[in-house]
Enzyme design. Structure first.
Site, PDB file in Angstrom:
ATOM      1  N   LEU A  48       0.834  -1.213   0.000  1.00 20.06           N
ATOM      2  CA  LEU A  48       0.000   0.000   0.000  1.00 20.06           C
ATOM      3  C   LEU A  48       0.866   1.261   0.000  1.00 20.06           C
ATOM      4  CD1 LEU A  48      -2.813  -1.204   2.411  1.00 20.06           C
ATOM      5  CD2 LEU A  48      -3.155  -0.421   0.060  1.00 20.06           C
ATOM      6  N   SER A 108     -13.809   1.872  10.283  1.00 23.12           N
ATOM      7  CA  SER A 108     -13.759   1.314  11.637  1.00 23.12           C
ATOM      8  C   SER A 108     -14.587   2.109  12.646  1.00 23.12           C
ATOM      9  CB  SER A 108     -12.300   1.310  12.100  1.00 23.12           C
ATOM     10  OG  SER A 108     -12.227   1.096  13.491  1.00 23.12           O
ATOM     11  N   GLU A 112     -13.624   2.725  15.443  1.00 23.63           N
ATOM     12  CA  GLU A 112     -12.673   3.614  16.133  1.00 23.63           C
ATOM     13  C   GLU A 112     -12.874   5.067  15.704  1.00 23.63           C
ATOM     14  OE1 GLU A 112      -9.830   3.392  18.444  1.00 23.63           O
ATOM     15  OE2 GLU A 112     -11.122   1.724  18.968  1.00 23.63           O
ATOM     16  N   TYR A 157      -4.351   6.063  14.262  1.00 22.90           N
ATOM     17  CA  TYR A 157      -5.034   5.026  13.462  1.00 22.90           C
ATOM     18  C   TYR A 157      -6.430   5.505  13.060  1.00 22.90           C
ATOM     19  CZ  TYR A 157      -7.869   0.840  12.616  1.00 22.90           C
ATOM     20  OH  TYR A 157      -8.750  -0.077  12.082  1.00 22.90           O
TER      21      TYR A 157
HETATM   22  P1  NAP Z   1      -4.952  -7.503  10.535  1.00 24.25           P
HETATM   23  O1  NAP Z   1      -5.159  -8.924  10.936  1.00 24.25           O
HETATM   24  O2  NAP Z   1      -4.038  -6.637  11.325  1.00 24.25           O
HETATM   25  O3  NAP Z   1      -4.450  -7.527   9.003  1.00 24.25           O
HETATM   26  C1  NAP Z   1      -3.911  -6.390   8.392  1.00 24.25           C
HETATM   27  C2  NAP Z   1      -3.456  -6.764   7.007  1.00 24.25           C
HETATM   28  O4  NAP Z   1      -2.873  -5.608   6.375  1.00 24.25           O
HETATM   29  C3  NAP Z   1      -2.370  -7.853   6.975  1.00 24.25           C
HETATM   30  O5  NAP Z   1      -2.618  -8.714   5.891  1.00 24.25           O
HETATM   31  C4  NAP Z   1      -1.095  -7.056   6.722  1.00 24.25           C
HETATM   32  O6  NAP Z   1      -0.067  -7.790   6.089  1.00 24.25           O
HETATM   33  C5  NAP Z   1      -1.657  -5.989   5.777  1.00 24.25           C
HETATM   34  N1  NAP Z   1      -0.745  -4.858   5.632  1.00 24.25           N
HETATM   35  C6  NAP Z   1      -0.117  -4.170   6.606  1.00 24.25           C
HETATM   36  N2  NAP Z   1       0.688  -3.221   6.078  1.00 24.25           N
HETATM   37  C7  NAP Z   1       0.551  -3.329   4.732  1.00 24.25           C
HETATM   38  C8  NAP Z   1       1.142  -2.658   3.639  1.00 24.25           C
HETATM   39  N3  NAP Z   1       2.040  -1.697   3.821  1.00 24.25           N
HETATM   40  N4  NAP Z   1       0.781  -3.013   2.381  1.00 24.25           N
HETATM   41  C9  NAP Z   1      -0.112  -4.016   2.185  1.00 24.25           C
HETATM   42  N5  NAP Z   1      -0.696  -4.703   3.180  1.00 24.25           N
HETATM   43  C10 NAP Z   1      -0.362  -4.370   4.443  1.00 24.25           C
HETATM   44  O7  NAP Z   1      -6.354  -6.740  10.435  1.00 24.25           O
HETATM   45  P2  NAP Z   1      -7.845  -7.338  10.418  1.00 24.25           P
HETATM   46  O8  NAP Z   1      -8.308  -7.502  11.817  1.00 24.25           O
HETATM   47  O9  NAP Z   1      -7.922  -8.465   9.479  1.00 24.25           O
HETATM   48  O10 NAP Z   1      -8.646  -6.092   9.838  1.00 24.25           O
HETATM   49  C11 NAP Z   1      -8.792  -5.894   8.434  1.00 24.25           C
HETATM   50  C12 NAP Z   1      -9.047  -4.425   8.153  1.00 24.25           C
HETATM   51  O11 NAP Z   1     -10.239  -4.016   8.820  1.00 24.25           O
HETATM   52  C13 NAP Z   1      -7.964  -3.471   8.622  1.00 24.25           C
HETATM   53  O12 NAP Z   1      -7.917  -2.397   7.709  1.00 24.25           O
HETATM   54  C14 NAP Z   1      -8.468  -2.973   9.960  1.00 24.25           C
HETATM   55  O13 NAP Z   1      -7.928  -1.719  10.253  1.00 24.25           O
HETATM   56  C15 NAP Z   1      -9.955  -2.920   9.685  1.00 24.25           C
HETATM   57  N6  NAP Z   1     -10.842  -3.094  10.838  1.00 24.25           N
HETATM   58  C16 NAP Z   1     -10.674  -4.178  11.654  1.00 24.25           C
HETATM   59  C17 NAP Z   1     -11.561  -4.383  12.700  1.00 24.25           C
HETATM   60  C18 NAP Z   1     -11.416  -5.571  13.621  1.00 24.25           C
HETATM   61  O14 NAP Z   1     -12.021  -5.557  14.693  1.00 24.25           O
HETATM   62  N7  NAP Z   1     -10.684  -6.607  13.239  1.00 24.25           N
HETATM   63  C19 NAP Z   1     -12.636  -3.489  12.896  1.00 24.25           C
HETATM   64  C20 NAP Z   1     -12.773  -2.412  12.027  1.00 24.25           C
HETATM   65  C21 NAP Z   1     -11.895  -2.236  10.982  1.00 24.25           C
HETATM   66  P3  NAP Z   1       1.067  -8.588   6.926  1.00 24.25           P
HETATM   67  O15 NAP Z   1       0.480  -9.946   7.204  1.00 24.25           O
HETATM   68  O16 NAP Z   1       2.208  -8.616   5.985  1.00 24.25           O
HETATM   69  O17 NAP Z   1       1.326  -7.821   8.183  1.00 24.25           O
HETATM   70  O1  G4F Z   2      -8.160  -5.272  21.196  1.00 22.63           O
HETATM   71  P1  G4F Z   2      -7.792  -3.843  21.078  1.00 22.63           P
HETATM   72  O2  G4F Z   2      -6.373  -3.515  20.816  1.00 22.63           O
HETATM   73  O3  G4F Z   2      -8.754  -3.252  19.953  1.00 22.63           O
HETATM   74  P2  G4F Z   2      -9.178  -1.748  19.557  1.00 22.63           P
HETATM   75  O4  G4F Z   2      -8.234  -0.744  20.072  1.00 22.63           O
HETATM   76  O5  G4F Z   2     -10.611  -1.593  19.935  1.00 22.63           O
HETATM   77  O6  G4F Z   2      -9.021  -1.786  17.963  1.00 22.63           O
HETATM   78  C1  G4F Z   2      -9.491  -2.887  17.191  1.00 22.63           C
HETATM   79  O7  G4F Z   2     -10.822  -2.667  16.851  1.00 22.63           O
HETATM   80  C2  G4F Z   2     -11.044  -1.516  15.989  1.00 22.63           C
HETATM   81  C3  G4F Z   2     -12.561  -1.420  15.740  1.00 22.63           C
HETATM   82  O8  G4F Z   2     -13.148  -0.610  16.730  1.00 22.63           O
HETATM   83  C4  G4F Z   2     -10.277  -1.722  14.708  1.00 22.63           C
HETATM   84  F1  G4F Z   2     -10.499  -0.689  13.871  1.00 22.63           F
HETATM   85  C5  G4F Z   2      -8.797  -1.860  15.012  1.00 22.63           C
HETATM   86  O9  G4F Z   2      -8.096  -2.140  13.792  1.00 22.63           O
HETATM   87  C6  G4F Z   2      -8.582  -3.025  15.974  1.00 22.63           C
HETATM   88  O10 G4F Z   2      -8.911  -4.222  15.300  1.00 22.63           O
HETATM   89  O11 G4F Z   2      -8.228  -3.058  22.392  1.00 22.63           O
HETATM   90  C7  G4F Z   2      -9.553  -3.099  22.905  1.00 22.63           C
HETATM   91  C8  G4F Z   2      -9.605  -2.433  24.268  1.00 22.63           C
HETATM   92  C9  G4F Z   2      -8.960  -1.044  24.293  1.00 22.63           C
HETATM   93  O12 G4F Z   2      -9.792  -0.167  24.982  1.00 22.63           O
HETATM   94  C10 G4F Z   2      -7.669  -1.237  25.047  1.00 22.63           C
HETATM   95  O13 G4F Z   2      -7.236  -0.100  25.783  1.00 22.63           O
HETATM   96  O14 G4F Z   2      -8.830  -3.219  25.177  1.00 22.63           O
HETATM   97  C11 G4F Z   2      -8.045  -2.378  25.973  1.00 22.63           C
HETATM   98  N1  G4F Z   2      -6.901  -3.135  26.479  1.00 22.63           N
HETATM   99  C12 G4F Z   2      -6.639  -3.378  27.793  1.00 22.63           C
HETATM  100  N2  G4F Z   2      -5.507  -4.063  27.909  1.00 22.63           N
HETATM  101  C13 G4F Z   2      -5.909  -3.686  25.746  1.00 22.63           C
HETATM  102  C14 G4F Z   2      -5.014  -4.273  26.647  1.00 22.63           C
HETATM  103  N3  G4F Z   2      -5.714  -3.741  24.396  1.00 22.63           N
HETATM  104  C15 G4F Z   2      -4.604  -4.402  23.952  1.00 22.63           C
HETATM  105  N4  G4F Z   2      -4.401  -4.501  22.620  1.00 22.63           N
HETATM  106  N5  G4F Z   2      -3.705  -4.978  24.824  1.00 22.63           N
HETATM  107  C16 G4F Z   2      -3.875  -4.937  26.170  1.00 22.63           C
HETATM  108  O15 G4F Z   2      -3.039  -5.448  26.934  1.00 22.63           O
END
Ligand code: NAP
Ligand code: G4F
Length: 334
Positions: free
Chosen positions: A63, A129, A131, A153
């Protein structure tokens, strides 16, 4: 045969979406970035099946590299593009804000420009997201709730969200934002809080670990199952018109309640195991997320299937299997 291009195919959502699309008869192309070690673990099961292998191909790109994106889009001319690639860790985005902006924000611009400049007719999905709601203006959050991002982010995601709207309005691109609330699974990255907890709790149960260090236990999240959420992504691109949708369960739980649920299943008392480590606190926190996905239900017929309790059980079961394998290896080596 329909073709789809996925950025972020190696991530949690990328692997579930690939399974869904391959199951629907798509040819799926995934962009992977070069890594010094394997980063395709979540796709391995698809690769091992010779039949499925033909339906998924990985191409190198980034990207951060506009020319690679334009070349891939020009040569593949996919029907659908899912932009899931991102630096997706909120806490880490405070440490590497510029890189996060570059990939999570500017990466979307590069992709949309590649679509526009090549004249590609693909339908476009942007991984927006919850977020973005940050310091929430109202509860529950809907498509009309104002954004108040609380991290680099989330700022980058707001930029990408509005770019997606802008390219839809300016260039008539079929571009949709899925405003997805947190979604988890056994394939969730191990540094996100749910997986960090299920991984540690199961290891502790088998004597492989003693302590679990966490940050803010009071934050509340609307946690769903990733497998349900990728279906919503696909449905958005099948609709008659492009639009933006909130995807959520409509229930919220604190990190503390998640701990209760996990440790209760394992018959352990987390209060004797968990220690608070200030390193895991964020400079600005998102205290409460709770989504209202009635628009997606009404217009796309989407609703979540897996409940919070089922999700926790699924993650604990899978991590227990992983911990058992680890324990066997450890015992053999001792
Ligand atoms: P993830 O497991 O962290 O996966 C992120 C992906 O992005 C990985 O395949 C990573 O590749 C790739 N990536 C990172 N840097 C890149 C770059 N420079 N060029 C191309 N690809 C790159 O995230 P996910 O949980 O599957 O989430 C998918 C998407 O939804 C993300 O955009 C995230 O921000 C968004 N989102 C997630 C949630 C959630 O709760 N999971 C909620 C809302 C939105 P590598 O394997 O090489 O690191
Ligand atoms: O699991 P988290 O890191 O997820 P967060 O920050 O909600 O973000 C995830 O969800 C978003 C959608 O709302 C995505 F867009 C984003 O890419 C990602 O997938 O943290 C959840 C909560 C936070 O409030 C954090 O402060 O858990 C709290 N927390 C407490 N202890 C922790 C920890 N989070 C992490 N990662 N690690 C801890 O030790």
């Amino acid at each position: 045969m329909k073709t789809a291009l996925i950025t972020g195919i190696t991530g949690q959502d990328g692997s579930y979406l690939t399974e869904l699309l391959v199951g629907k008869g798509y040819k799926v192309y995934g962009i992977i970035r070069r890594s010094s070690s394997f980063n395709t673990e979540r796709l391995e099961h698809l690769y091992q099946d010779p039949h499925e292998k033909r339906k998924m191909e990985l191409v190198y790109g980034d990207l951060n590299d506009a020319s690679s994106l334009a070349e891939i889009i020009h040569s593949l001319k996919p029907d659908e593009i899912y932009n899931l690639g991102a630096q997706s860790h909120v806490r880490v985005s405070f440490d590497i804000p510029e890189y996060t902006g570059e990939i999570t924000g500017m990466g979307t611009l590069r992709l949309l420009e590649a679509i526009r400049r090549t004249g590609c007719k693909a339908r476009f999905y942007q991984a927006s997201s919850s977020e973005m709601f940050g310091k929430v203006a109202e509860t529950p959050q809907t498509e009309t709730t104002p954004f108040h991002p609380r991290s680099p982010y989330a700022c980058a995601k707001v930029f990408s969200h509005y770019l997606t709207v802008n390219y839809r309005e300016s260039y008539n691109i079929f571009a949709c934002n899925g405003i997805l609330f947190n979604h988890e699974s056994p394939r969730r990255g191990e540094t996100f809080v749910t997986r960090k907890i299920t991984r540690a709790a199961t290891r502790i149960k088998l004597g492989l670990q003693d302590k679990l260090y966490l940050g803010n236990l009071e934050a509340k999240r609307d946690w769903g199952f990733a497998g349900d959420y990728v279906e919503a992504m696909w449905l958005m691109l099948q609709a008659d018109n492009p639009d933006d949708y909130v995807i959520a369960t409509g229930e919220t739980y604190s990190v503390r309640e998640f701990l209760d649920e996990v440790f209760c299943l394992l018959n352990l008392d987390w209060k004797k195991i968990v220690e608070i480590d200030p390193r895991y606190f964020r400079p600005a926190e998102v205290d409460l997320l709770l989504g209202d996905s009635s628009k997606a239900k009404r217009q796309l017929g989407w609703q979540p299937k897996i409940t919070f309790k089922e999700l926790v059980k699924m993650m604990v079961k899978s991590d227990m299997e992983l911990a058992k394998k680890e324990k066997i290896l450890k015992d053999v080596n001792e």
